[in-house]
Scaffold this motif. Structure first.
Motif, PDB file in Angstrom:
ATOM      1  N   SER A 144       0.853  -1.178   0.000  1.00 52.69           N
ATOM      2  CA  SER A 144       0.000   0.000   0.000  1.00 52.69           C
ATOM      3  C   SER A 144       0.894   1.233   0.000  1.00 52.69           C
ATOM      4  N   PRO A 145       0.490   2.291  -0.695  1.00 53.88           N
ATOM      5  CA  PRO A 145       1.352   3.476  -0.783  1.00 53.88           C
ATOM      6  C   PRO A 145       1.662   4.090   0.579  1.00 53.88           C
ATOM      7  N   THR A 146       0.690   4.099   1.495  1.00 56.70           N
ATOM      8  CA  THR A 146       0.947   4.685   2.808  1.00 56.70           C
ATOM      9  C   THR A 146       1.952   3.851   3.605  1.00 56.70           C
ATOM     10  N   ALA A 147       1.881   2.529   3.466  1.00 52.82           N
ATOM     11  CA  ALA A 147       2.841   1.661   4.160  1.00 52.82           C
ATOM     12  C   ALA A 147       4.233   1.800   3.556  1.00 52.82           C
ATOM     13  N   VAL A 148       4.321   1.870   2.229  1.00 50.17           N
ATOM     14  CA  VAL A 148       5.622   1.981   1.565  1.00 50.17           C
ATOM     15  C   VAL A 148       6.288   3.311   1.918  1.00 50.17           C
ATOM     16  N   CYS A 149       5.553   4.420   1.811  1.00 51.85           N
ATOM     17  CA  CYS A 149       6.132   5.729   2.128  1.00 51.85           C
ATOM     18  C   CYS A 149       6.394   5.883   3.617  1.00 51.85           C
ATOM     19  N   GLY A 150       5.537   5.313   4.445  1.00 48.78           N
ATOM     20  CA  GLY A 150       5.672   5.469   5.887  1.00 48.78           C
ATOM     21  C   GLY A 150       6.679   4.554   6.527  1.00 48.78           C
ATOM     22  N   ALA A 151       7.396   3.768   5.737  1.00 47.06           N
ATOM     23  CA  ALA A 151       8.374   2.827   6.292  1.00 47.06           C
ATOM     24  C   ALA A 151       9.486   3.539   7.057  1.00 47.06           C
ATOM     25  N   GLY A 152       9.704   4.823   6.808  1.00 48.67           N
ATOM     26  CA  GLY A 152      10.743   5.581   7.499  1.00 48.67           C
ATOM     27  C   GLY A 152      10.300   6.121   8.846  1.00 48.67           C
ATOM     28  N   GLY A 153       9.093   5.779   9.293  1.00 52.21           N
ATOM     29  CA  GLY A 153       8.631   6.197  10.608  1.00 52.21           C
ATOM     30  C   GLY A 153       7.682   7.378  10.593  1.00 52.21           C
ATOM     31  N   HIS A 154       7.470   8.023   9.458  1.00 52.76           N
ATOM     32  CA  HIS A 154       6.537   9.141   9.349  1.00 52.76           C
ATOM     33  C   HIS A 154       5.260   8.682   8.661  1.00 52.76           C
ATOM     34  N   SER A 155       4.161   9.274   9.051  1.00 56.90           N
ATOM     35  CA  SER A 155       2.872   8.941   8.469  1.00 56.90           C
ATOM     36  C   SER A 155       2.629   9.786   7.220  1.00 56.90           C
ATOM     37  N   TYR A 156       2.223   9.135   6.132  1.00 56.93           N
ATOM     38  CA  TYR A 156       1.944   9.811   4.863  1.00 56.93           C
ATOM     39  C   TYR A 156       0.475   9.631   4.496  1.00 56.93           C
ATOM     40  N   SER A 157      -0.074  10.633   3.809  1.00 60.38           N
ATOM     41  CA  SER A 157      -1.440  10.576   3.298  1.00 60.38           C
ATOM     42  C   SER A 157      -1.419  10.764   1.794  1.00 60.38           C
ATOM     43  N   VAL A 158      -2.290  10.047   1.091  1.00 61.88           N
ATOM     44  CA  VAL A 158      -2.397  10.190  -0.358  1.00 61.88           C
ATOM     45  C   VAL A 158      -3.051  11.540  -0.658  1.00 61.88           C
ATOM     46  N   VAL A 159      -2.395  12.347  -1.508  1.00 61.67           N
ATOM     47  CA  VAL A 159      -2.958  13.644  -1.907  1.00 61.67           C
ATOM     48  C   VAL A 159      -3.362  13.652  -3.381  1.00 61.67           C
ATOM     49  N   ALA A 160      -2.845  12.712  -4.159  1.00 58.01           N
ATOM     50  CA  ALA A 160      -3.216  12.593  -5.570  1.00 58.01           C
ATOM     51  C   ALA A 160      -2.836  11.193  -6.041  1.00 58.01           C
ATOM     52  N   SER A 161      -3.538  10.730  -7.067  1.00 56.09           N
ATOM     53  CA  SER A 161      -3.191   9.438  -7.677  1.00 56.09           C
ATOM     54  C   SER A 161      -3.666   9.453  -9.117  1.00 56.09           C
ATOM     55  N   SER A 162      -3.026   8.617  -9.926  1.00 55.79           N
ATOM     56  CA  SER A 162      -3.389   8.499 -11.340  1.00 55.79           C
ATOM     57  C   SER A 162      -3.216   7.056 -11.779  1.00 55.79           C
ATOM     58  N   PRO A 163      -4.098   6.584 -12.651  1.00 54.54           N
ATOM     59  CA  PRO A 163      -3.902   5.237 -13.193  1.00 54.54           C
ATOM     60  C   PRO A 163      -2.676   5.215 -14.111  1.00 54.54           C
ATOM     61  N   VAL A 164      -1.972   4.109 -14.090  1.00 55.93           N
ATOM     62  CA  VAL A 164      -0.848   3.892 -15.002  1.00 55.93           C
ATOM     63  C   VAL A 164      -1.393   3.017 -16.121  1.00 55.93           C
ATOM     64  N   LYS A 165      -1.533   3.617 -17.331  1.00 55.28           N
ATOM     65  CA  LYS A 165      -2.255   2.962 -18.422  1.00 55.28           C
ATOM     66  C   LYS A 165      -1.376   2.759 -19.657  1.00 55.28           C
ATOM     67  N   PHE A 166      -1.697   1.677 -20.368  1.00 59.60           N
ATOM     68  CA  PHE A 166      -1.140   1.462 -21.699  1.00 59.60           C
ATOM     69  C   PHE A 166      -1.902   2.344 -22.682  1.00 59.60           C
TER      70      PHE A 166
END
Length: 155
Positions: free
Chosen positions: A34-56
């Motif tokens: 999950s993006p929050t778990a991956v970014c927060g691995a350094g001990g800080h809490s992160y929140s999603v502020v934007a996202s986009s589909p990765v499309k062919f």
């Protein structure tokens, strides 16, 4: 005969417990990507502020690129999470571009996600981008891309 039924019940119970355990493992793997778990691995809490589909180019979605922010450390973070080709190492990227600043990139042959890439953008705008290729090293296969290549999330 009573013993045979007890053994059969034990076999069914053991088989059921193994079957039930499999989804928990899959959930743990999904949570780890999950993006929050991956970014927060350094001990800080992160929140999603934007996202986009990765499309062919066909419109088929291969994953999602996320832009996150932590008020605890004032940093942005980008992660590209695959929803196609998971478990297969394919060339995947995550990129954070800070206006009048640095560009942070993670790229490689990943099975689940690229990133995190983190950077401080206090008082600046950011762009974010992610890509997923169907082959290793970005040399073969089709390329999917997504994100925002205009300045935004200024602050």
């Amino acid at each position: 005969m009573h013993t045979a039924f007890q053994r059969a019940g034990l076999v069914v119970a053991v088989a059921a417990s193994v079957f039930v355990a499999a989804p928990a493992t899959a959930d743990a793997a999904a949570a780890a990507a999950s993006p929050t778990a991956v970014c927060g691995a350094g001990g800080h809490s992160y929140s999603v502020v934007a996202s986009s589909p990765v499309k062919f180019s066909s419109g088929t979605v291969a994953g999602t690129v996320y832009l996150l922010y932590s008020s605890g450390n004032g940093k942005n973070c980008v992660v590209t999470v695959k929803t196609s080709y998971t478990g297969t190492a394919t060339f995947t990227t995550a990129q954070l571009i800070i206006q009048n600043g640095n560009t942070y990139v993670d790229q490689g042959n990943y099975t689940r996600y690229a990133g995190p890439v983190r950077g401080s953008a206090a008082g600046k705008c950011v762009k974010y981008w992610g890509s997923i290729n169907t082959g290793p090293d970005g040399q073969a296969g089709a390329n999917a891309g997504g994100g925002r290549m205009s300045w935004g999330n200024c602050g």
